[in-house]
Design an enzyme around this catalytic site. Structure first.
Site, short mmCIF file in Angstrom:
data_model
loop_
_atom_site.label_atom_id
_atom_site.label_comp_id
_atom_site.label_asym_id
_atom_site.label_seq_id
_atom_site.Cartn_x
_atom_site.Cartn_y
_atom_site.Cartn_z
CG ASP A 1 26.39 19.22 25.27
OD1 ASP A 1 26.06 19.85 26.30
OD2 ASP A 1 27.27 19.61 24.49
CG HIS B 1 31.87 28.14 24.78
ND1 HIS B 1 32.66 28.94 25.57
CD2 HIS B 1 30.61 28.62 24.90
CE1 HIS B 1 31.91 29.86 26.17
NE2 HIS B 1 30.67 29.69 25.78
O1 RIB Z 1 30.38 25.93 28.77
C1 RIB Z 1 30.22 25.80 27.38
C2 RIB Z 1 29.96 24.38 27.01
O2 RIB Z 1 28.74 23.93 27.60
C3 RIB Z 1 29.75 24.18 25.50
O3 RIB Z 1 30.18 22.89 25.14
C4 RIB Z 1 28.26 24.30 25.33
O4 RIB Z 1 27.79 23.58 24.18
C5 RIB Z 1 27.79 23.61 26.58
O5 RIB Z 1 27.83 22.21 26.34
CA CA Z 2 28.67 21.43 23.95
#
Ligand code: RIB
Ligand code: CA
Length: 322
Positions: free
Chosen positions: A16, A247
């Protein structure tokens, strides 16, 4: 005897795009262990079409217009897209930076079409990395449950095992944005590696690292430095300084083998799909904690709780080649 290098594994990324998704995309592009054969976008940080535009622009800056990008689900399985998180990733998903337009359109068809096509083209070798809500993967499983037989493994950035959530006290964004999809993906007949906040919040990019990207004399890395600016500001209340958690790139690095999990038990993971305060929680059965977290027989989900090395140095090394 000469070492024969295995050919790069074909890899599908579902994302995303989003700032840290951009870092994961770049990391994968700079990883000789894999061949990025397609990208699908999904609602989350931004809507799926905007995520595709961002991905196409980033691929163009990396000279990779060969990688197909397909637009995926606009809404979660139950409910509607909530408008994204402009205060985190910017209104456009890439820190409100205006990237040079790729001029390329998304592939015909949906992300599900692309994933299923790639699963047949690379049957038995395709690896999947998902760093957004799991709607596309769930829809692909509904369309063709035999998908699991053609995919080697799935690596998901998502969830929180012993760590608080980030969008609710117990919910992490990728899971909480579509709990029903996460429940279907984590209960399917395939091996999933879950890379939760427990470990992703321990890998940080600092302003000095962002400056290194900004000063790179390459085509993509300086843009990543710009894109990180707003995202760094979002993290000040959490870490007391401008920086960012890694992340999505950590999930990519775990999948590629750039970072090795040192604690990752295979345990039952249930996603709370109720409408109570626990909605979106990944309930990981870690009752083996005092016995060294043994694998639970029959469990298909590996929950990464610790890794062997910091991601940042390797991430920078790879990003600075782009
Ligand atoms: O919680 C972190 C995740 O949520 C990551 O993938 C960030 O890009 C959002 O999509
Ligand atoms: Ca993400």
């Amino acid at each position: 005897m000469s070492q024969t290098c295995a050919p790069p594994a074909p890899l599908y990324l579902d994302c995303d795009t989003g700032v840290d998704d951009a870092l994961a995309l770049a990391y994968l592009l700079a990883s000789p262990e894999i061949d990025l054969v397609g990208v699908g976008t999904v609602h989350g940080n931004v809507d799926a079409p905007q995520g595709a535009t961002n991905t196409l622009d980033l691929l163009a800056l990396a000279g990779r217009d060969d990688v197909p990008v397909a637009v995926g689900a606009h809404d979660p399985l139950a409910g509607s897209y909530d408008g994204g998180v402009p205060h985190v990733h910017g209104r456009n998903g890439v820190g409100d930076v205006v990237l040079p337009a790729s001029g390329r359109s998304p592939a015909a068809g949906t992300a599900v079409d692309l994933l299923l096509r790639l699963s047949h083209e690379h049957a038995g070798r395709l690896r999947v990395v998902a760093v957004g809500p799991l709607t596309n993967l769930a829809l692909a499983l509904r369309a063709d449950p035999t998908l699991t037989k053609r995919v080697v493994d799935v690596t998901v950035m998502g969830g929180a095992a012993l760590h608080p959530g980030n969008v609710t006290p117990v919910g992490e964004a990728n899971i909480a944005n579509d709990p029903e999809a996460a429940a279907e993906v984590l209960s399917a007949d395939w091996d999933v590696t879950l890379v939760p906040l427990d470990v992703t919040m321990a890998h940080l990019l600092e302003e000095t690292d962002r400056k290194t990207l900004l000063e790179a004399g390459t085509t993509l890395a300086p843009w990543l430095g710009e894109v990180l600016d707003l995202y760094f500001g979002f993290h000040v209340p959490t870490f007391g300084r401008r920086c960012s958690a890694l992340h999505d790139p950590l999930a990519a690095a775990v999948a590629v083998g750039g970072v090795t999990p040192t604690l990752a038990p295979r345990v039952p993971v249930v996603v709370d799909t109720t409408d109570g305060p626990g909605r979106g929680q990944t309930v990981c059965d870690l009752r083996g904690r005092y016995a060294g977290y043994p694998d639970v027989p029959g469990a298909r989900t590996r929950v990464v709780l610790a890794t062997d090395a910091p991601l940042t140095p390797q991430l920078l090394e790879r990003l600075l080649t782009l």
